[in-house]
Design a protein around this motif. Structure first.
Motif, short mmCIF file in Angstrom:
data_model
loop_
_atom_site.label_atom_id
_atom_site.label_comp_id
_atom_site.label_asym_id
_atom_site.label_seq_id
_atom_site.Cartn_x
_atom_site.Cartn_y
_atom_site.Cartn_z
N MET A 1 0.99 -1.19 0.07
CA MET A 1 -0.08 0.10 0.02
C MET A 1 0.95 1.27 0.05
O MET A 1 0.55 2.22 -0.62
CB MET A 1 -0.90 -0.08 1.27
N SER A 2 2.09 1.31 0.83
CA SER A 2 2.91 2.33 0.90
C SER A 2 3.52 2.73 -0.39
O SER A 2 3.95 3.83 -0.72
CB SER A 2 3.90 2.12 1.82
N ARG A 3 3.64 1.85 -1.33
CA ARG A 3 4.23 1.87 -2.66
C ARG A 3 3.54 2.98 -3.37
O ARG A 3 4.07 3.61 -4.34
CB ARG A 3 4.35 0.53 -3.48
N ILE A 4 2.23 2.82 -3.16
CA ILE A 4 1.12 3.89 -3.94
C ILE A 4 1.84 5.28 -3.74
O ILE A 4 1.70 6.34 -4.53
CB ILE A 4 -0.42 3.67 -3.51
N PHE A 5 2.08 5.76 -2.56
CA PHE A 5 2.44 6.94 -2.05
C PHE A 5 3.91 7.38 -2.31
O PHE A 5 4.28 8.37 -1.92
CB PHE A 5 2.03 7.15 -0.48
N THR A 6 4.68 6.39 -3.01
CA THR A 6 5.94 6.58 -3.36
C THR A 6 6.19 6.50 -4.70
O THR A 6 7.23 6.61 -5.19
CB THR A 6 7.00 5.47 -2.37
N ASN A 7 5.27 6.28 -5.47
CA ASN A 7 5.36 6.04 -6.86
C ASN A 7 5.03 7.56 -7.57
O ASN A 7 4.11 7.94 -7.40
CB ASN A 7 4.33 5.10 -7.55
N LEU A 49 -1.04 14.42 1.99
CA LEU A 49 -0.65 14.44 3.56
C LEU A 49 -0.16 12.97 3.88
O LEU A 49 0.76 12.98 4.38
CB LEU A 49 -1.79 14.91 4.47
N ILE A 50 -0.85 12.09 3.40
CA ILE A 50 -0.62 10.68 3.85
C ILE A 50 0.88 10.46 2.97
O ILE A 50 1.68 9.72 3.53
CB ILE A 50 -1.78 9.64 3.25
N GLU A 51 0.89 10.89 1.73
CA GLU A 51 2.26 10.75 1.14
C GLU A 51 3.42 11.34 1.89
O GLU A 51 4.51 10.61 1.88
CB GLU A 51 2.12 11.44 -0.24
N ALA A 52 3.33 12.49 2.55
CA ALA A 52 4.58 12.88 3.26
C ALA A 52 4.54 12.25 4.49
O ALA A 52 5.74 11.88 4.96
CB ALA A 52 3.83 14.51 3.55
N VAL A 53 3.61 11.58 5.12
CA VAL A 53 3.75 10.72 6.30
C VAL A 53 4.31 9.65 5.93
O VAL A 53 5.07 9.06 6.78
CB VAL A 53 2.43 10.47 6.74
N VAL A 54 4.06 8.92 4.79
CA VAL A 54 4.53 7.60 4.33
C VAL A 54 6.02 7.76 4.29
O VAL A 54 6.90 6.85 4.73
CB VAL A 54 3.78 6.91 3.44
N LYS A 55 6.41 9.10 3.38
CA LYS A 55 7.76 8.92 2.99
C LYS A 55 8.67 9.43 4.50
O LYS A 55 9.84 8.86 4.46
CB LYS A 55 7.84 10.22 2.09
#
Length: 258
Positions: A1-7, A49-55
Protein backbone atom coordinates in the motif's frame (compact mmCIF):
# COMPACT_ATOMS: atom_id res chain seq x y z
CA UNK A 1 0.00 0.00 0.00
CA UNK A 2 2.83 2.39 0.84
CA UNK A 3 4.20 1.95 -2.70
CA UNK A 4 1.26 3.96 -4.00
CA UNK A 5 2.41 7.01 -2.06
CA UNK A 6 6.04 6.67 -3.19
CA UNK A 7 5.32 6.03 -6.86
CA UNK A 8 6.02 9.24 -8.81
CA UNK A 9 3.69 8.20 -11.64
CA UNK A 10 0.74 7.78 -9.25
CA UNK A 11 1.54 11.06 -7.51
CA UNK A 12 1.76 12.85 -10.86
CA UNK A 13 -1.65 11.48 -11.90
CA UNK A 14 -3.16 12.58 -8.57
CA UNK A 15 -1.67 16.04 -9.07
CA UNK A 16 -3.13 16.27 -12.59
CA UNK A 17 -6.56 15.31 -11.24
CA UNK A 18 -6.26 17.91 -8.51
CA UNK A 19 -5.27 20.66 -10.95
CA UNK A 20 -8.23 19.74 -13.18
CA UNK A 21 -10.62 19.86 -10.20
CA UNK A 22 -9.26 23.24 -9.05
CA UNK A 23 -9.79 24.52 -12.59
CA UNK A 24 -13.39 23.27 -12.65
CA UNK A 25 -14.03 24.78 -9.20
CA UNK A 26 -13.15 28.19 -10.62
CA UNK A 27 -16.51 28.10 -12.44
CA UNK A 28 -19.20 29.05 -9.93
CA UNK A 29 -21.94 27.21 -11.85
CA UNK A 30 -20.02 23.93 -11.80
CA UNK A 31 -19.03 24.43 -8.17
CA UNK A 32 -22.68 24.81 -7.13
CA UNK A 33 -23.96 21.94 -9.26
CA UNK A 34 -21.22 19.37 -8.65
CA UNK A 35 -20.40 19.27 -4.95
CA UNK A 36 -18.35 16.14 -5.60
CA UNK A 37 -15.53 18.34 -6.93
CA UNK A 38 -15.05 19.76 -3.42
CA UNK A 39 -14.77 16.25 -2.00
CA UNK A 40 -12.31 15.20 -4.71
CA UNK A 41 -10.15 18.21 -3.87
CA UNK A 42 -10.25 17.39 -0.16
CA UNK A 43 -9.37 13.78 -1.02
CA UNK A 44 -6.33 15.04 -2.91
CA UNK A 45 -5.34 17.09 0.13
CA UNK A 46 -5.58 13.96 2.29
CA UNK A 47 -3.67 11.92 -0.32
CA UNK A 48 -0.71 14.30 -0.34
CA UNK A 49 -0.73 14.48 3.46
CA UNK A 50 -0.53 10.67 3.68
CA UNK A 51 2.21 10.73 1.02
CA UNK A 52 4.33 13.00 3.23
CA UNK A 53 3.69 10.87 6.35
CA UNK A 54 4.56 7.62 4.52
CA UNK A 55 7.79 9.06 3.12
CA UNK A 56 8.85 10.47 6.51
CA UNK A 57 8.22 7.07 8.08
CA UNK A 58 10.12 5.29 5.29
CA UNK A 59 13.15 7.59 4.97
CA UNK A 60 13.13 9.14 8.50
CA UNK A 61 12.67 12.86 9.02
CA UNK A 62 16.32 13.68 8.36
CA UNK A 63 16.44 11.60 5.18
CA UNK A 64 13.14 13.01 3.95
CA UNK A 65 13.98 16.65 4.55
CA UNK A 66 17.47 16.29 3.02
CA UNK A 67 15.87 16.54 -0.43
CA UNK A 68 15.00 20.06 -1.57
CA UNK A 69 12.05 18.68 -3.54
CA UNK A 70 10.70 17.06 -0.36
CA UNK A 71 11.11 20.37 1.45
CA UNK A 72 8.91 21.97 -1.21
CA UNK A 73 6.36 19.14 -0.87
CA UNK A 74 6.28 19.45 2.92
CA UNK A 75 5.78 23.22 2.78
CA UNK A 76 2.88 22.78 0.35
CA UNK A 77 1.31 20.10 2.56
CA UNK A 78 1.55 22.37 5.61
CA UNK A 79 -0.09 25.23 3.72
CA UNK A 80 -2.93 23.19 2.21
CA UNK A 81 -3.80 20.70 4.97
CA UNK A 82 -5.77 23.29 7.05
CA UNK A 83 -8.47 23.18 4.32
CA UNK A 84 -9.46 19.77 5.78
CA UNK A 85 -10.80 21.58 8.84
CA UNK A 86 -14.03 22.40 6.99
CA UNK A 87 -14.94 18.70 7.27
CA UNK A 88 -14.87 18.79 11.07
CA UNK A 89 -15.49 22.39 12.14
CA UNK A 90 -18.42 24.72 11.30
CA UNK A 91 -16.24 27.49 9.90
CA UNK A 92 -18.51 30.33 8.66
CA UNK A 93 -15.98 31.89 6.31
CA UNK A 94 -13.39 29.41 5.04
CA UNK A 95 -12.43 31.40 1.94
CA UNK A 96 -8.88 31.78 3.20
CA UNK A 97 -8.56 28.01 3.66
CA UNK A 98 -9.81 27.42 0.15
CA UNK A 99 -7.30 29.92 -1.20
CA UNK A 100 -4.50 28.00 0.51
CA UNK A 101 -5.32 24.87 -1.47
CA UNK A 102 -4.30 26.67 -4.66
CA UNK A 103 -0.70 26.40 -3.39
CA UNK A 104 -0.92 22.70 -4.17
CA UNK A 105 -0.41 23.33 -7.88
CA UNK A 106 3.14 24.41 -6.97
CA UNK A 107 3.77 20.73 -6.29
CA UNK A 108 4.01 20.39 -10.07
CA UNK A 109 7.46 22.03 -9.95
CA UNK A 110 8.73 18.93 -8.21
CA UNK A 111 8.44 17.00 -11.47
CA UNK A 112 10.80 19.42 -13.20
CA UNK A 113 13.59 17.26 -11.77
CA UNK A 114 12.86 14.73 -14.52
CA UNK A 115 13.68 17.21 -17.29
CA UNK A 116 16.86 16.04 -19.06
CA UNK A 117 19.95 18.15 -18.24
CA UNK A 118 17.95 20.27 -15.77
CA UNK A 119 21.09 21.01 -13.73
CA UNK A 120 22.87 22.37 -16.80
CA UNK A 121 19.83 24.51 -17.64
CA UNK A 122 19.71 25.96 -14.12
CA UNK A 123 23.43 26.71 -14.22
CA UNK A 124 22.89 28.46 -17.57
CA UNK A 125 20.01 30.51 -16.16
CA UNK A 126 22.09 31.53 -13.14
CA UNK A 127 25.01 32.54 -15.34
CA UNK A 128 22.68 34.48 -17.66
CA UNK A 129 21.08 36.35 -14.74
CA UNK A 130 24.48 37.22 -13.32
CA UNK A 131 25.75 38.46 -16.70
CA UNK A 132 22.65 40.53 -17.41
CA UNK A 133 22.31 41.95 -13.87
CA UNK A 134 23.79 45.36 -14.65
CA UNK A 135 21.79 45.59 -17.87
CA UNK A 136 18.60 44.82 -15.93
CA UNK A 137 19.50 47.42 -13.32
CA UNK A 138 20.18 49.97 -16.05
CA UNK A 139 16.86 49.10 -17.66
CA UNK A 140 15.10 49.47 -14.29
CA UNK A 141 16.56 52.92 -13.64
CA UNK A 142 15.75 53.97 -17.19
CA UNK A 143 12.14 52.98 -16.47
CA UNK A 144 12.20 55.01 -13.24
CA UNK A 145 13.60 58.11 -14.96
CA UNK A 146 11.14 57.95 -17.87
CA UNK A 147 8.28 57.27 -15.44
CA UNK A 148 9.01 60.32 -13.28
CA UNK A 149 9.54 62.58 -16.28
CA UNK A 150 6.31 61.37 -17.87
CA UNK A 151 4.41 61.73 -14.58
CA UNK A 152 5.31 65.39 -14.13
CA UNK A 153 4.77 66.05 -17.83
CA UNK A 154 1.28 64.52 -18.15
CA UNK A 155 -0.17 64.38 -14.64
CA UNK A 156 -2.48 67.30 -15.37
CA UNK A 157 -3.53 66.14 -18.84
CA UNK A 158 -3.94 62.45 -17.96
CA UNK A 159 -4.56 62.10 -14.21
CA UNK A 160 -6.34 58.80 -14.90
CA UNK A 161 -3.05 57.19 -15.92
CA UNK A 162 -0.46 59.18 -13.98
CA UNK A 163 -1.79 59.48 -10.42
CA UNK A 164 1.57 58.89 -8.71
CA UNK A 165 5.10 57.71 -9.36
CA UNK A 166 4.32 54.02 -8.91
CA UNK A 167 1.36 54.10 -11.31
CA UNK A 168 3.53 55.96 -13.80
CA UNK A 169 6.24 53.29 -13.41
CA UNK A 170 3.69 50.54 -14.09
CA UNK A 171 2.26 52.38 -17.12
CA UNK A 172 5.69 52.94 -18.65
CA UNK A 173 6.61 49.30 -18.08
CA UNK A 174 3.42 48.28 -19.89
CA UNK A 175 4.38 50.61 -22.73
CA UNK A 176 7.83 48.97 -22.87
CA UNK A 177 6.03 45.66 -23.43
CA UNK A 178 4.00 47.44 -26.14
CA UNK A 179 0.77 46.56 -24.34
CA UNK A 180 -1.82 49.13 -25.48
CA UNK A 181 0.85 51.83 -25.69
CA UNK A 182 -1.23 53.89 -28.13
CA UNK A 183 -4.27 54.24 -25.84
CA UNK A 184 -2.63 56.83 -23.58
CA UNK A 185 -1.30 59.21 -26.27
CA UNK A 186 -4.64 58.95 -28.12
CA UNK A 187 -6.54 59.87 -24.94
CA UNK A 188 -4.21 62.82 -24.25
CA UNK A 189 -4.44 63.98 -27.88
CA UNK A 190 -8.23 64.20 -27.70
CA UNK A 191 -8.14 66.61 -24.77
CA UNK A 192 -5.48 68.99 -26.10
CA UNK A 193 -4.49 71.08 -29.07
CA UNK A 194 -3.50 69.53 -32.40
CA UNK A 195 0.21 70.22 -31.91
CA UNK A 196 0.02 68.66 -28.44
CA UNK A 197 -1.49 65.50 -29.93
CA UNK A 198 1.35 65.20 -32.44
CA UNK A 199 4.03 65.89 -29.81
CA UNK A 200 2.48 63.40 -27.38
CA UNK A 201 2.33 60.64 -29.99
CA UNK A 202 5.95 61.25 -31.00
CA UNK A 203 7.00 61.20 -27.33
CA UNK A 204 5.36 57.84 -26.65
CA UNK A 205 6.69 56.43 -29.93
CA UNK A 206 10.21 57.25 -28.69
CA UNK A 207 9.47 55.49 -25.40
CA UNK A 208 8.35 52.37 -27.26
CA UNK A 209 11.39 52.53 -29.54
CA UNK A 210 14.01 53.03 -26.81
CA UNK A 211 12.52 50.90 -24.05
CA UNK A 212 10.30 48.40 -25.81
CA UNK A 213 12.26 47.57 -28.94
CA UNK A 214 15.88 48.41 -28.14
CA UNK A 215 15.77 47.92 -24.35
CA UNK A 216 14.06 44.55 -24.19
CA UNK A 217 15.96 43.32 -27.24
CA UNK A 218 19.32 44.05 -25.60
CA UNK A 219 18.32 42.37 -22.33
CA UNK A 220 16.95 39.35 -24.19
CA UNK A 221 20.03 39.08 -26.43
CA UNK A 222 22.45 39.11 -23.48
CA UNK A 223 20.37 36.58 -21.54
CA UNK A 224 20.11 34.13 -24.47
CA UNK A 225 23.79 34.56 -25.35
CA UNK A 226 24.85 33.61 -21.81
CA UNK A 227 22.39 30.69 -21.75
CA UNK A 228 23.94 29.06 -24.80
CA UNK A 229 27.56 30.12 -24.16
CA UNK A 230 28.29 26.99 -22.13
CA UNK A 231 27.12 24.76 -24.99
CA UNK A 232 29.24 26.79 -27.41
CA UNK A 233 32.30 26.36 -25.20
CA UNK A 234 31.72 22.61 -24.99
CA UNK A 235 31.28 22.36 -28.77
CA UNK A 236 34.43 24.40 -29.32
CA UNK A 237 36.39 22.13 -26.97
CA UNK A 238 35.14 19.04 -28.81
CA UNK A 239 36.18 20.55 -32.13
CA UNK A 240 39.66 21.20 -30.75
CA UNK A 241 39.95 17.59 -29.59
CA UNK A 242 38.88 16.37 -33.04
CA UNK A 243 41.45 18.66 -34.67
CA UNK A 244 44.21 17.36 -32.39
CA UNK A 245 43.29 13.77 -33.24
CA UNK A 246 43.28 14.55 -36.95
CA UNK A 247 46.66 16.24 -36.68
CA UNK A 248 48.00 13.19 -34.86
CA UNK A 249 46.66 10.81 -37.54
CA UNK A 250 48.08 12.97 -40.32
CA UNK A 251 51.50 12.96 -38.66
CA UNK A 252 51.37 9.17 -38.35
CA UNK A 253 50.45 8.78 -42.01
CA UNK A 254 53.26 11.13 -43.05
CA UNK A 255 55.76 9.17 -40.92
CA UNK A 256 54.70 5.91 -42.59
CA UNK A 257 55.05 7.41 -46.06
CA UNK A 258 58.59 8.50 -45.26
Amino acid sequence: MSRIFTNDRVIFIALQINILVLFLLSFSSLKAEFVIFEYIDLSCTLFFLIEAVVKIKQYSWRGYISSNWNKLDFLIVMLTTPSLLILFLPIPDFTFLLVLRAFRVAKFFRFLQFIPHLQDLLIGVGRALKASLFVLLGFFFYNVIVSLFTYYLFREMAPKYFTNGFEAFYIIFKIFTMEGWYDIPDAIAKSGAAWMGVATRVYFMLIVLTGGIFGFSIVNAIFVEEMISNESEELEERMKRVERKLDFLIEKLEDREE
